[in-house]
Design an enzyme around this catalytic site. Structure first.
Site, PDB file in Angstrom:
ATOM      1  N   HIS A   1       1.703  22.778   8.437  1.00 30.11           N
ATOM      2  CA  HIS A   1       2.515  21.609   8.786  1.00 30.11           C
ATOM      3  C   HIS A   1       1.583  20.499   9.264  1.00 30.11           C
ATOM      4  O   HIS A   1       0.461  20.767   9.670  1.00 30.11           O
ATOM      5  CB  HIS A   1       3.560  21.968   9.839  1.00 30.11           C
ATOM      6  CG  HIS A   1       4.762  22.620   9.205  1.00 30.11           C
ATOM      7  ND1 HIS A   1       6.045  22.261   9.507  1.00 30.11           N
ATOM      8  CD2 HIS A   1       4.840  23.575   8.262  1.00 30.11           C
ATOM      9  CE1 HIS A   1       6.882  22.985   8.769  1.00 30.11           C
ATOM     10  NE2 HIS A   1       6.166  23.802   8.014  1.00 30.11           N
ATOM     11  N   GLU A   2       2.081  19.260   9.146  1.00 32.85           N
ATOM     12  CA  GLU A   2       1.232  18.075   9.339  1.00 32.85           C
ATOM     13  C   GLU A   2      -0.080  18.272   8.562  1.00 32.85           C
ATOM     14  O   GLU A   2      -1.186  18.087   9.100  1.00 32.85           O
ATOM     15  CB  GLU A   2       0.937  17.815  10.834  1.00 32.85           C
ATOM     16  CG  GLU A   2       2.158  17.556  11.677  1.00 32.85           C
ATOM     17  CD  GLU A   2       2.886  18.847  12.066  1.00 32.85           C
ATOM     18  OE1 GLU A   2       2.205  19.836  12.368  1.00 32.85           O
ATOM     19  OE2 GLU A   2       4.120  18.852  12.052  1.00 32.85           O
TER      20      GLU A   2
ATOM     21  N   GLU B   1      -0.069  26.387  16.453  1.00 35.87           N
ATOM     22  CA  GLU B   1       0.109  24.950  16.726  1.00 35.87           C
ATOM     23  C   GLU B   1      -1.161  24.500  17.432  1.00 35.87           C
ATOM     24  O   GLU B   1      -1.537  25.064  18.453  1.00 35.87           O
ATOM     25  CB  GLU B   1       1.348  24.701  17.584  1.00 35.87           C
ATOM     26  CG  GLU B   1       1.548  23.246  18.015  1.00 35.87           C
ATOM     27  CD  GLU B   1       1.545  22.258  16.846  1.00 35.87           C
ATOM     28  OE1 GLU B   1       2.478  22.296  16.042  1.00 35.87           O
ATOM     29  OE2 GLU B   1       0.584  21.447  16.740  1.00 35.87           O
TER      30      GLU B   1
ATOM     31  N   HIS C   1       1.891  31.810  14.244  1.00 38.70           N
ATOM     32  CA  HIS C   1       1.898  30.348  14.360  1.00 38.70           C
ATOM     33  C   HIS C   1       0.656  29.892  15.100  1.00 38.70           C
ATOM     34  O   HIS C   1       0.311  30.459  16.141  1.00 38.70           O
ATOM     35  CB  HIS C   1       3.166  29.924  15.134  1.00 38.70           C
ATOM     36  CG  HIS C   1       3.396  28.450  15.150  1.00 38.70           C
ATOM     37  ND1 HIS C   1       3.928  27.783  16.226  1.00 38.70           N
ATOM     38  CD2 HIS C   1       3.167  27.496  14.213  1.00 38.70           C
ATOM     39  CE1 HIS C   1       4.031  26.488  15.945  1.00 38.70           C
ATOM     40  NE2 HIS C   1       3.573  26.298  14.729  1.00 38.70           N
TER      41      HIS C   1
ATOM     42  N   GLU D   1      13.743  19.383   9.705  1.00 39.51           N
ATOM     43  CA  GLU D   1      13.723  19.221  11.167  1.00 39.51           C
ATOM     44  C   GLU D   1      14.174  17.825  11.594  1.00 39.51           C
ATOM     45  O   GLU D   1      14.720  17.663  12.682  1.00 39.51           O
ATOM     46  CB  GLU D   1      12.329  19.533  11.712  1.00 39.51           C
ATOM     47  CG  GLU D   1      11.262  18.583  11.208  1.00 39.51           C
ATOM     48  CD  GLU D   1       9.841  19.002  11.598  1.00 39.51           C
ATOM     49  OE1 GLU D   1       9.630  20.176  11.896  1.00 39.51           O
ATOM     50  OE2 GLU D   1       8.954  18.129  11.584  1.00 39.51           O
TER      51      GLU D   1
ATOM     52  N   SER E   1       0.859  -1.182   0.000  1.00 42.26           N
ATOM     53  CA  SER E   1       0.000   0.000   0.000  1.00 42.26           C
ATOM     54  C   SER E   1       0.892   1.227   0.000  1.00 42.26           C
ATOM     55  O   SER E   1       2.026   1.170   0.474  1.00 42.26           O
ATOM     56  CB  SER E   1      -0.884   0.013   1.234  1.00 42.26           C
ATOM     57  OG  SER E   1      -0.094   0.280   2.359  1.00 42.26           O
TER      58      SER E   1
HETATM   59  C1  NOJ Z   1       6.160  20.292  13.873  1.00 46.70           C
HETATM   60  C2  NOJ Z   1       6.430  21.237  12.776  1.00 46.70           C
HETATM   61  O1  NOJ Z   1       6.799  20.572  11.589  1.00 46.70           O
HETATM   62  C3  NOJ Z   1       7.536  22.182  13.195  1.00 46.70           C
HETATM   63  O2  NOJ Z   1       7.879  23.027  12.143  1.00 46.70           O
HETATM   64  C4  NOJ Z   1       7.109  22.944  14.404  1.00 46.70           C
HETATM   65  O3  NOJ Z   1       8.180  23.720  14.850  1.00 46.70           O
HETATM   66  C5  NOJ Z   1       6.674  22.006  15.524  1.00 46.70           C
HETATM   67  N1  NOJ Z   1       5.736  21.047  15.053  1.00 46.70           N
HETATM   68  C6  NOJ Z   1       6.033  22.758  16.685  1.00 46.70           C
HETATM   69  O4  NOJ Z   1       4.827  23.306  16.277  1.00 46.70           O
END
Ligand code: NOJ
Length: 682
Positions: free
Chosen positions: A447-448, A379, A377, A472, A188
């Site tokens: 991101h994600e 998050e 940002h 990263e 897969s």
């Molecule tokens: C994962 C992200 O890819 C990264 O860029 C970020 O610094 C951290 N999460 C914290 O949010």
């Protein structure tokens, strides 16, 4: 032009609608053909390229909850064909004008048996690939729609070498190194999955315009080893898509190249998306940026407030000064808002409450005064329900501070639990974020994220995203091996821009962390800034690692929005060389995997006028493992009749900035001396 074959056959079956005709659709250049055929009333398609079978007859249709399968037998109600020619200007991109031509067929089917439901198939055949999608139209027999399986098959005719990341049960994680194996060995895969067939076609399977639908992965069917079908990411109850009619699926895309660079040139995925919906785009700004970011990943700083807090008022102003002094337009700030110490807990991250040591009014005023974009940002720690509740407030908060760019993040498992990052519920969430951000004139770097499928054509504020293993991983894992970045352009990057975050100069960062390192030479870090396309391009290292470094001049000079891109040489997993033009300046990036190689570029393939080439190349002893920071920097005169030869070190690269000649440049050495100078490090 679209061709229906054969005419007599057509007429014959016009009287026998339950045995409808085969329909052949050719690409405008006649190299690719798709034949849509009904086998006993069940539709299938197969694809040939220059007469060679690429995809064997493959089934189409759906399994629906509490409904019979929507697979046939059908009769053809109507077919329409048309040629689509289009030229459009992206708001930003790898070029300033995109042209496409394709032949499209729309085939309306109706079940022969009760309940007589309708299904419409669309096939579009471009010179660089094939795409198809479904429409389930509004009809009394189908109102609410619960898709439990999409049955699109991809039955490949040839085995070959494939590059892929796992699919099944990997519905939350694109951040994987690519596997390299025979197609027949894959169980897969998430898309894009790319493969080089034994008869030497470069094929990539993906999707375009993923809207109100679940992401597609490919799953091997038991029938034989080269047969796959679409496996959609599920809801917690197992349904794949919950919707109402009329329903339009995303396009399933099969990009086809005769060489690896053809895949890079293809804009089929973008062309399958709807035109720009934003009338005012004045606030959308491609840019280079630095950020209070890498420092946290290498443990110099913390996100949480404390002795090593990165996002303090003073430190952020220092970053803003650095950006303003170095032709960098933005500063990303992570860890400025309260709640990072309660990471993962319900409602922890406060998206509108600064830490006490971060004066957001003063910092954003400072940024405005210096004409630097503050990149905010969000998050969310994947607590999506909580984020949705404050979406408007959180974007309005940034908008009131004059902020036009926000990075989002979804680390962890999705809450509500049971939902996946790539299921329909999240696809809709990600879109809601883009649309809400647009309302506040804010661009997104996700991101994600959900995979890129070209929606940036429709929503050009959706600028870049992660969706693969980025830089990263070099900070805190075994790292990305040198071939990772020579695979990405042919897999993840075919889908759209990526926020990889290149540009690390302190390759080993031993001062902060021993044992982790970036797996490339310094010259390759520069080259990646050209190779990995992103309209928001990060120079990821700490400002102090750039200060006093001659190599940093390349980043100062670099542009991020392109009038034209040329793909000079490419082989998946081995090397790639890309030249990008902004007005009368060219930037070239060439990278290699763990093997060193010699690069040869004819200047006439880029320009017909003489240019000055600012070269940033590996030195004679450069090596990603043993000597990553050795670099040869020099200015040369590049005549259009010249050939440039350069050596790329193992894990190395070459970055070139070509600018028009000025009077003072006439004494420069010829670019043909580059290789010689590299060898002697002159
Ligand atoms: C994962 C992200 O890819 C990264 O860029 C970020 O610094 C951290 N999460 C914290 O949010």
């Amino acid at each position: 032009m679209l061709r229906l074959l054969p005419i007599t056959f057509l007429i014959l079956f016009a009287c026998e609608p339950e045995l409808p005709p085969a329909i052949v659709i050719m690409s405008p250049d006649h190299r690719i053909s798709v034949e849509l055929e009904q086998i006993q009333g069940y539709p299938t398609y197969h694809i040939e390229v220059e007469g060679k079978l690429l995809i064997r007859p493959s089934a189409l249709g759906f399994r629906l909850r509490k409904q019979p399968d929507l697979t046939g037998p059908f009769k053809v109600i109507q077919t329409n064909q048309n040629e689509i020619k289009e030229t459009w200007e992206p708001v930003w991109g790898q070029e300033n004008l995109i042209s496409s031509r394709s032949n499209m067929v729309r085939v309306e089917l109706k079940e022969i048996n009760s309940p007589g439901r309708k299904l419409i198939l669309y096939f579009r055949v471009f010179d660089d690939g094939v795409s198809f999608r479904y429409e389930i139209p509004e009809q009394s027999e189908l109102d609410s729609l619960f898709i439990i399986e999409e049955l699109s098959e991809f039955n490949f005719a040839q085995n070959g070498q494939a590059w892929w990341i796992p699919g099944s049960h990997e519905f939350d994680a694109y951040e994987k190194l690519h596997n390299k194996s025979l197609l027949s060995e894959i169980d897969s895969a998430n898309t894009p999955i790319t493969y080089l067939s034994d008869d030497h076609f470069y094929i990539s399977i993906h999707e375009a315009n993923l809207s109100n639908y679940a992401a597609m992965t490919l799953k091997k069917t038991s029938a034989d080893s080269l047969s796959f079908k679409s496996e959609l990411v599920p809801w917690p109850d197992g349904d794949k898509v919950k919707t109402v009619t009329p329903m339009l699926s995303p396009w399933r895309t099969i990009s086809i190249g005769w060489n690896a660079a053809d895949l890079l040139r293809s804009r089929m995925i973008l062309n399958l998306n709807d035109p720009n919906r934003l009338s005012d785009v004045s606030w959308i700004r491609p840019m280079k940026y630095v950020g209070i970011w890498w420092g946290m990943h290498i443990d110099k700083y913390t996100w949480v407030q404390g002795d090593r807090h990165g996002a303090t008022t003073q430190n952020t102003k220092t970053y803003i000064d650095f950006a303003a002094d170095n032709n960098i337009q933005g500063v990303l700030v992570e860890g400025w808002n309260q709640g990072w110490e309660q990471w993962g807990q319900e409602g922890a991250l406060q998206l509108t409450s600064p830490y006490a040591d971060f004066d957001i009014d003063s910092v954003t005023q400072y940024a405005r005064d210096k004409q630097i974009a503050f990149i905010g940002h969000h998050e969310t720690t994947a607590n999506v329900s909580a984020y949705e509740e404050q979406l408007d407030t959180a974007f309005a908060y940034y908008a009131n501070l004059g902020i036009h760019a926000v990075k989002t993040g979804y680390v962890g498992s999705i809450k509500p639990s049971g939902q996946y990052h790539y299921g329909q519920w999240m696809v809709n969430h990600f879109r809601r974020v883009v649309e809400t951000a647009a309302k506040y004139h804010i661009t997104i770097d996700a991101h994600e994220p959900i995979k890129a499928t070209g929606i940036e054509r429709t929503w050009p504020n959706m600028m870049t995203r992660e969706g693969a293993r980025g830089q990263e991983y070099n900070a805190w894992s075994e790292g990305n091996p040198p071939d990772h970045t020579t695979i990405l352009p042919f897999t993840r990057l075919l889908a759209g821009p990526m926020d990889y975050t290149p540009g690390i100069f302190d390759i080993c960062f031993d001062r902060y962390k021993k044992g982790n390192k970036v797996h490339s030479t310094l010259a390759k870090q520069l080259a990646l800034m050209v190779v990995i396309y992103s309209p928001l391009q990060m120079a990821a290292d700490l400002p102090e690692n750039y200060t006093g470094q001659p190599a940093f001049q390349f980043i100062r000079d670099l542009e991020t929005d392109w009038d034209e891109s040329r793909y000079l040489e490419a082989e998946i997993g081995q090397f790639v060389t890309i030249a990008r033009r902004y007005e009368n300046k060219w930037f070239i990036g060439a990278i290699t995997n763990e093997h060193g190689r010699t690069l040869s570029i004819k200047m006439s393939s880029i320009t017909d006028s003489d240019m000055v080439a600012e070269c940033y190349s590996d030195g004679a002893d450069s090596d990603w493992e043993k000597n990553p920071t050795a670099i040869h920097i020099g200015s040369y005169l590049a005549k259009s009749s010249d050939s440039l030869k350069a050596t790329l070190a193992p894990g190395g690269g070459l970055a070139l900035y070509l600018r028009p000649v000025e009077d003072s440049d006439i004494d420069l050495r010829s670019i043909s001396k580059l290789l010689q100078d590299q060898m002697t490090q002159k």
